[in-house]
Design an enzyme around this catalytic site. Sequence first.
Site, PDB file in Angstrom:
ATOM      1  N   PRO A  44       0.833  -1.214   0.000  1.00  0.00           N
ATOM      2  CG  PRO A  44      -0.248  -1.234   2.078  1.00  0.00           C
ATOM      3  CD  PRO A  44       0.595  -2.061   1.180  1.00  0.00           C
TER       4      PRO A  44
ATOM      5  CB  THR B 105      -0.429   7.366   1.333  1.00  0.00           C
ATOM      6  OG1 THR B 105      -1.167   6.500   2.193  1.00  0.00           O
ATOM      7  CG2 THR B 105      -1.039   8.748   1.349  1.00  0.00           C
TER       8      THR B 105
ATOM      9  CD  GLN C 108      -2.971   0.044   4.256  1.00  0.00           C
ATOM     10  OE1 GLN C 108      -2.703   1.145   3.798  1.00  0.00           O
ATOM     11  NE2 GLN C 108      -2.084  -0.694   4.897  1.00  0.00           N
TER      12      GLN C 108
ATOM     13  CG  HIS D 291      -2.730   0.833   7.879  1.00  0.00           C
ATOM     14  ND1 HIS D 291      -1.661   0.311   8.572  1.00  0.00           N
ATOM     15  CD2 HIS D 291      -2.226   1.854   7.132  1.00  0.00           C
ATOM     16  CE1 HIS D 291      -0.566   0.997   8.271  1.00  0.00           C
ATOM     17  NE2 HIS D 291      -0.885   1.937   7.394  1.00  0.00           N
TER      18      HIS D 291
ATOM     19  CE1 TYR E  42      -0.256   7.367  10.007  1.00  0.00           C
ATOM     20  CE2 TYR E  42       0.162   5.207   9.053  1.00  0.00           C
ATOM     21  CZ  TYR E  42       0.402   6.575   9.087  1.00  0.00           C
ATOM     22  OH  TYR E  42       1.308   7.144   8.222  1.00  0.00           O
TER      23      TYR E  42
HETATM   24  C1  LIG Z   1       5.215   6.619  -1.069  1.00  0.00           C
HETATM   25  C2  LIG Z   1       4.892   5.642   0.024  1.00  0.00           C
HETATM   26  C3  LIG Z   1       3.610   5.624   0.573  1.00  0.00           C
HETATM   27  C4  LIG Z   1       3.269   4.700   1.557  1.00  0.00           C
HETATM   28  N1  LIG Z   1       1.981   4.629   2.017  1.00  0.00           N
HETATM   29  C5  LIG Z   1       1.588   3.597   2.813  1.00  0.00           C
HETATM   30  C6  LIG Z   1       0.211   3.365   3.103  1.00  0.00           C
HETATM   31  O1  LIG Z   1      -0.678   4.064   2.645  1.00  0.00           O
HETATM   32  N2  LIG Z   1      -0.090   2.303   3.894  1.00  0.00           N
HETATM   33  C7  LIG Z   1       0.871   1.467   4.409  1.00  0.00           C
HETATM   34  O2  LIG Z   1       0.529   0.520   5.118  1.00  0.00           O
HETATM   35  N3  LIG Z   1       2.176   1.673   4.140  1.00  0.00           N
HETATM   36  C8  LIG Z   1       2.557   2.685   3.335  1.00  0.00           C
HETATM   37  N4  LIG Z   1       3.871   2.830   2.998  1.00  0.00           N
HETATM   38  C9  LIG Z   1       4.855   1.870   3.510  1.00  0.00           C
HETATM   39  C10 LIG Z   1       5.081   0.753   2.500  1.00  0.00           C
HETATM   40  O3  LIG Z   1       3.885   0.013   2.259  1.00  0.00           O
HETATM   41  C11 LIG Z   1       6.197  -0.191   2.952  1.00  0.00           C
HETATM   42  O4  LIG Z   1       5.806  -0.827   4.144  1.00  0.00           O
HETATM   43  C12 LIG Z   1       7.535   0.524   3.175  1.00  0.00           C
HETATM   44  O5  LIG Z   1       7.784   1.487   2.156  1.00  0.00           O
HETATM   45  C13 LIG Z   1       8.718  -0.475   3.179  1.00  0.00           C
HETATM   46  O6  LIG Z   1       8.760  -1.179   1.969  1.00  0.00           O
HETATM   47  P1  LIG Z   1       9.893  -0.884   0.836  1.00  0.00           P
HETATM   48  O7  LIG Z   1      11.220  -1.014   1.529  1.00  0.00           O
HETATM   49  O8  LIG Z   1       9.663  -1.939  -0.205  1.00  0.00           O
HETATM   50  O9  LIG Z   1       9.662   0.515   0.336  1.00  0.00           O
HETATM   51  C14 LIG Z   1       4.253   3.780   2.034  1.00  0.00           C
HETATM   52  C15 LIG Z   1       5.541   3.840   1.496  1.00  0.00           C
HETATM   53  C16 LIG Z   1       5.862   4.736   0.511  1.00  0.00           C
HETATM   54  C17 LIG Z   1       7.251   4.732  -0.068  1.00  0.00           C
END
Ligand SMILES: Cc1cc2nc3c(=O)[nH]c(=O)nc-3n(C[C@H](O)[C@H](O)[C@H](O)COP(=O)(O)O)c2cc1C
Length: 356
Positions: free
Chosen positions: A25, A27, A103, A176, A181
């Site tokens: 997910p 945002t 989500q 979530h 949160y």
């Molecule tokens: C731009 C961005 C937006 C994110 N928004 C959410 C979100 O809406 N919900 C969520 O559970 N995690 C969110 N995350 C966290 C990611 O889902 C993930 O857990 C985190 O980036 C680690 O994974 P990665 O190392 O592959 O980036 C976001 C991460 C990024 C980079």
Amino acid sequence: MSDGIIFSPFRLKGFTLKNRIGVAPMTRMSSPGDSIPRQDVLDFLIRRAKNGAAIVYTEAIVTDYESAQGYPGQARLVTQRQIEAWRRVVRAIQKEGSMAIMQMFHCGRMAWPDINPANRALAPSAITPKQINPMTKEPYPVPDIMTQFDIDHVIVGFVETARGAIEAGFDGIEIHGAHGYLINNFLSSYANERTDSYGGSVENRFRFAHEVIQAVKKVMPEDRLLTFRISNWGVADMEVSLFNSKDEYQEIIKLLAKEPIDAISVSTYRYKDNAFGTDQNMAQITREVTDLPLMICGQIYDRDSAEDALKHADIVLSAKSLLLNPDWVKDVRSKKQLPLYTSEEANIAYTDEPLP
Ligand SMILES: Cc1cc2nc3c(=O)[nH]c(=O)nc-3n(C[C@H](O)[C@H](O)[C@H](O)COP(=O)(O)O)c2cc1C
């Protein structure tokens, strides 16, 4: 099998995933006004399904119009127009043989009251994160301690958003419970100092999550998937361990495993880090107490890290790699050498630049 475990199918409830890769997910803050994401943001999700991801998660959808929104321009899923916009995306993802999961979240004490019509910040206790809000450059507001009325009302928001997702045709819904949160605020004694039935013991701190899950499950057709995301870290005060010990975390996982959920998604900062002073990572610690399908996320960025992460989990989720590299699934398949992206690079998610 030369393609390895990562490209083998996985049975998830009634669904057969074509591989073990999902878009985490993310945002995007692209939905001012009508709370519908920009067209290119929606198209991005469809393209990631086309490019091979077996699961596509939406961004965190805000559960009510009063206190749930933590970032500007977040999406909602309760009006007919919002439902129609998502329905098109869901169908297109499904056409690629991928699963679409919505989500949903309430920001809890990570609040920005000015962007919520009711101008409120709600949390289990009147405690703010220590760090300032990097977006407002000001301290987070002291939240109102949620009354029973607030608790019941916020749960209605989760239920209504779940109904929107069902109406839009989503294959699954994720609650979530991670990242500091609202639900995570209740779970963790770092944010929950209540002395009523929602605070104190692990069972009490779990009560709010239990009530949300039960209420949401009631409105879901039996064939849809319900997942719960959890983490031991929050986006504010990131260095803090939100659970006090491995035992405490495992108690929560055991309670979760008794709920009518179909998978647990564990979000870590780095999947391979050992947790709680043990020599085990979060996936291992979770797996030790549940047989539920397990998704793991956090710096899984190439074939080696994906395969290593799958030693203790069933599905890998990637955020930054799938955000920045449209060919990520293909590159993992061909074992290409790939970069580990930084959060600064991922900030492109919040510009109005369409992603490839
Ligand atoms: C731009 C961005 C937006 C994110 N928004 C959410 C979100 O809406 N919900 C969520 O559970 N995690 C969110 N995350 C966290 C990611 O889902 C993930 O857990 C985190 O980036 C680690 O994974 P990665 O190392 O592959 O980036 C976001 C991460 C990024 C980079």
